[in-house]
Structures are given as C-alpha cells and as structure tokens.
Design a protein around this motif. Structure first.
Motif, short mmCIF file in Angstrom:
data_model
loop_
_atom_site.label_atom_id
_atom_site.label_comp_id
_atom_site.label_asym_id
_atom_site.label_seq_id
_atom_site.Cartn_x
_atom_site.Cartn_y
_atom_site.Cartn_z
N VAL A 28 0.81 -1.22 0.00
CA VAL A 28 0.00 0.00 0.00
C VAL A 28 0.84 1.27 0.00
O VAL A 28 0.29 2.38 0.01
CB VAL A 28 -0.96 0.03 1.22
CG1 VAL A 28 -1.99 -1.07 1.13
CG2 VAL A 28 -0.18 -0.05 2.53
N ASN A 29 2.17 1.16 -0.01
CA ASN A 29 3.00 2.36 0.16
C ASN A 29 2.78 3.40 -0.93
O ASN A 29 2.71 4.60 -0.65
CB ASN A 29 4.48 1.99 0.28
CG ASN A 29 5.06 1.39 -1.00
OD1 ASN A 29 5.43 2.10 -1.92
ND2 ASN A 29 5.14 0.07 -1.05
N VAL A 33 -6.41 -2.44 2.54
CA VAL A 33 -5.84 -3.27 3.59
C VAL A 33 -4.43 -3.67 3.17
O VAL A 33 -4.20 -4.09 2.04
CB VAL A 33 -6.68 -4.54 3.82
CG1 VAL A 33 -6.07 -5.40 4.92
CG2 VAL A 33 -8.12 -4.17 4.18
N GLY A 34 -3.47 -3.49 4.09
CA GLY A 34 -2.09 -3.90 3.81
C GLY A 34 -1.77 -5.18 4.54
O GLY A 34 -1.86 -5.23 5.77
N TRP A 35 -1.37 -6.22 3.80
CA TRP A 35 -1.11 -7.50 4.45
C TRP A 35 0.22 -8.12 4.03
O TRP A 35 0.48 -9.30 4.30
CB TRP A 35 -2.25 -8.48 4.21
CG TRP A 35 -2.41 -9.01 2.83
CD1 TRP A 35 -1.80 -10.12 2.30
CD2 TRP A 35 -3.23 -8.48 1.77
NE1 TRP A 35 -2.20 -10.31 1.00
CE2 TRP A 35 -3.09 -9.32 0.65
CE3 TRP A 35 -4.08 -7.37 1.67
CZ2 TRP A 35 -3.74 -9.08 -0.55
CZ3 TRP A 35 -4.74 -7.14 0.48
CH2 TRP A 35 -4.55 -8.00 -0.61
N ALA A 36 1.10 -7.34 3.44
CA ALA A 36 2.42 -7.87 3.09
C ALA A 36 3.19 -8.25 4.36
O ALA A 36 3.07 -7.59 5.39
CB ALA A 36 3.21 -6.84 2.29
N ILE A 37 3.97 -9.32 4.28
CA ILE A 37 4.70 -9.81 5.44
C ILE A 37 6.20 -9.85 5.16
O ILE A 37 6.63 -9.77 4.01
CB ILE A 37 4.23 -11.22 5.86
CG1 ILE A 37 4.49 -12.23 4.73
CG2 ILE A 37 2.76 -11.20 6.26
CD1 ILE A 37 4.23 -13.68 5.11
N LEU A 45 4.29 -6.06 7.50
CA LEU A 45 5.15 -4.93 7.23
C LEU A 45 4.50 -3.59 7.57
O LEU A 45 5.18 -2.66 8.00
CB LEU A 45 5.57 -4.93 5.75
CG LEU A 45 6.71 -5.86 5.37
CD1 LEU A 45 6.83 -5.97 3.86
CD2 LEU A 45 8.02 -5.36 5.97
N MET A 46 3.18 -3.50 7.38
CA MET A 46 2.51 -2.22 7.61
C MET A 46 1.90 -2.13 9.01
O MET A 46 0.97 -1.36 9.24
CB MET A 46 1.45 -1.98 6.55
CG MET A 46 2.01 -1.42 5.25
SD MET A 46 2.96 0.11 5.43
CE MET A 46 1.71 1.22 6.08
N SER A 47 2.44 -2.88 9.95
CA SER A 47 2.11 -2.76 11.37
C SER A 47 3.43 -2.56 12.10
O SER A 47 4.48 -2.99 11.62
CB SER A 47 1.40 -4.01 11.89
OG SER A 47 0.21 -4.26 11.16
N PRO A 48 3.42 -1.91 13.26
CA PRO A 48 4.68 -1.71 13.98
C PRO A 48 5.33 -3.05 14.32
O PRO A 48 4.63 -4.01 14.65
CB PRO A 48 4.26 -0.97 15.26
CG PRO A 48 2.91 -0.41 14.96
CD PRO A 48 2.27 -1.33 14.00
#
Length: 332
Positions: free
Chosen positions: A29-30, A226-230, A248-251
C-alpha cells in the motif's frame, strides 16, 4: 486392483511447475498512501505555503478613497532526502549450467535474481512507509497513534466504535485543513476483526456473502485499503530456514498484531498547490535513465555473477494535519 504408485512417480522436475513465496502485489500500500513523484534530484525541494495565512480572512469593507488591506503569500522550502537502497543476488556458473541440461526444470537463474531483487526493494519501500507512518505526530497526537481500546469491530454491535471514530476523525481533519479525508488504511489485524463484526456481517445477502473493503468504503465515503504484506524477522545467520512473519505495515514487535488504522487525505493526482499527507520521491539514475538501476559484476573467485539492484527514494510527510492514526483497534 492394486496400484503400484512407484511406477507412476515422475522422476526429475516438472518443467512448467514450481512454487514460489512472494507477497501479492495487492498487499502493498505504500505507493497508494504516499503517491510517488519520480524524476527528482538530490537537490529538489518542495514549496509549502503557510497554513495560517491561507485561512485568515483579511478582506474588509473599503470606503471611498480608503486603503485596501494588503496580504503577503508566505511559504518555505522543504528539502527531500533520498537514500540509496541496494541489494544483490548471486548467480553461479553451476546454476547456469544446470539450467541448460535437457530434461531439467525450466529454470532461468538470471530471471530469478532480477525478480528477487525487485521484490526485495518492494518490501523495503513498504517497511520504510511503515516506519514513517508510526513515527509521526498525526493531528497533534503522540507517535504511534490514538488508542482505540480494542473496540473496532466489537462482537457486540452497540460497543463497536469503528464508524464513530472515523466520523470524528473526519471532523478533525476538516477543521484543521479544510479537506475532507478520502482514504482509510487498515492493517490486517484491524481488518480481520472489522470484517467479521456483526456491524457488517448482518448486511450480507445471498448475492453478497463476503465483507470487502469496498463495502465498508461505500458507507464511509472512503477509499479503504488493507495492507497485508509480510516479512521474515528471523536472522539467517542463526538459522537460514527459520521463519517468523510480521506484517510490514504494522509496527514491529509486540504491537504488530494489535490493529491499526490511518485516516487521511490525498489528492487524486500530485501537483501544484495540492495538499497531501505525504509523498514518496524517486531519483532518476543517470546510468539507467530510470528510477531503478540494475548492474552485473563478475565475482571471479566464486565463479559467479552478482546482480545488483538499487533505487534511491525518500518517504516525506507533507502535512501532519491531513491524517489521524489509531492503534490497538483489535486488542489492547
């Protein structure tokens, strides 16, 4: 009839079938959150008008022969600070030779190297976007966001504070910028709980049996993503096969699975005199005439070639008042 499965085993590789682990393109989502401006240089700057001047009404009645109030349009220049990010991938002579053996798997090690480098740079951009997002003081609040108390998507609809929080957030952004926020980012943990809550599942029908970001977005008047990349946080030096994933998009760390949401405003297209939460800048590499540079060098001592990819970019927040960040939406 007895089947001898050993006689049916296919020896060697299936030539047109393989398995690869990669994040889906849609999971990133960046570039949606901070639109990309390409073609800048290391000396580029952004002109930013002074907000207090823009909203101050200084028009006055003027009597015959009277004086006219004079205004001054003020602004300042903010530099961008692109950083060079690079990674390499090794292709051995043995791999090339093996790939050309008749009957072996249809494999192109050089293609794999280039694709791997591109994917690495994509993940790094997502990681940098996350770092910026959770370090800023959005709308005057503390870094990391406002605690939602774990009540977004509550199993009791009367206790679900998600919609009310978004409406309050809209009012805050409008009162500080004059812009109606148009975008909402939810991390995977926040979305999972919201999409399973009675607030939204009670509206499903025989023709619509799945809660989607589009459904939520239509009611809220927002573009919801929704961002779900890991990524794998285990150290390769300790155990090259170990795998522990984080979003990746969570702290990173203990708050990775607590749920986060970011309401913000961005323009339809970047341009002059257009307010936005932020931009990402990519420098044109003179050697390749593009924002991405791929080079190859010989590692003669290892009978290998090293493919190196690099990209120079910066994620820069433009207006803190254009966004509001929540944390602990799914858990406290």
């Amino acid at each position: 009839m007895t089947v001898n499965y050993n006689e049916r085993v296919v020896r060697g590789y299936l030539r047109d079938l393989s398995l690869s682990y990669r994040n889906e393109d849609a999971s990133y989502v960046n570039d949606w959150m901070y639109p990309e401006i390409s073609g800048v240089t290391r000396k580029s700057q952004v002109f930013k008008y002074v907000k207090s001047d823009q909203f101050r009404i200084e028009v006055k009645e003027r009597a015959p022969g009277g004086t006219t109030p004079i205004r001054e349009v003020r602004g300042n220049q903010e530099p961008i600070n692109p950083v060079n990010f690079a990674v390499g991938s090794l292709v051995t002579d043995e791999e090339r030779e093996e790939a050309n053996v008749p009957g072996n798997f249809n494999w192109d090690p050089e293609e794999d190297a280039v694709e791997d480098i591109a994917d690495q740079l994509w993940m790094k951009r997502e990681q940098k976007m996350s770092e910026v997002l959770y370090s800023e003081l959005w709308s005057g609040n503390a870094a990391g966001g406002i605690s939602a108390g774990g009540t977004w998507g509550d199993s009791t609809e009367a206790n679900d504070t998600f919609v009310q929080a978004i409406q309050n957030g809209k009012k805050t952004i409008v009162s500080n910028t004059g812009k109606m926020p148009n975008s909402l980012f939810l991390d995977m943990c926040a979305w999972t709980k919201i999409s399973q809550s009675p607030k939204w599942t009670s509206r499903l029908t025989t023709t619509q049996q799945l809660v989607t970001p589009e459904i939520v977005g239509r009611e809220l008047g927002l573009d919801v993503r929704v961002g779900w990349a890991i990524n794998n946080i285990d150290d390769e030096a300790v155990d090259p096969d170990a795998f522990t994933s984080e979003y990746l998009m969570s702290p990173p760390g203990a708050n990775n699975d607590k749920g986060h949401g970011f309401l913000f405003y961005k323009p339809a297209n970047p341009g002059r005199k257009r307010l936005t939460a932020g931009y990402q800048y990519s420098v044109i590499k003179q050697k390749s005439r593009s924002i991405f540079l791929m080079t190859m060098r010989r590692a003669a001592d290892r009978r290998s070639d090293v493919f190196e990819g690099e990209r120079e970019f910066d994620f820069a927040t433009m207006c803190l008042d254009c966004g509001i960040l929540w944390k602990e939406t799914a858990a406290v």
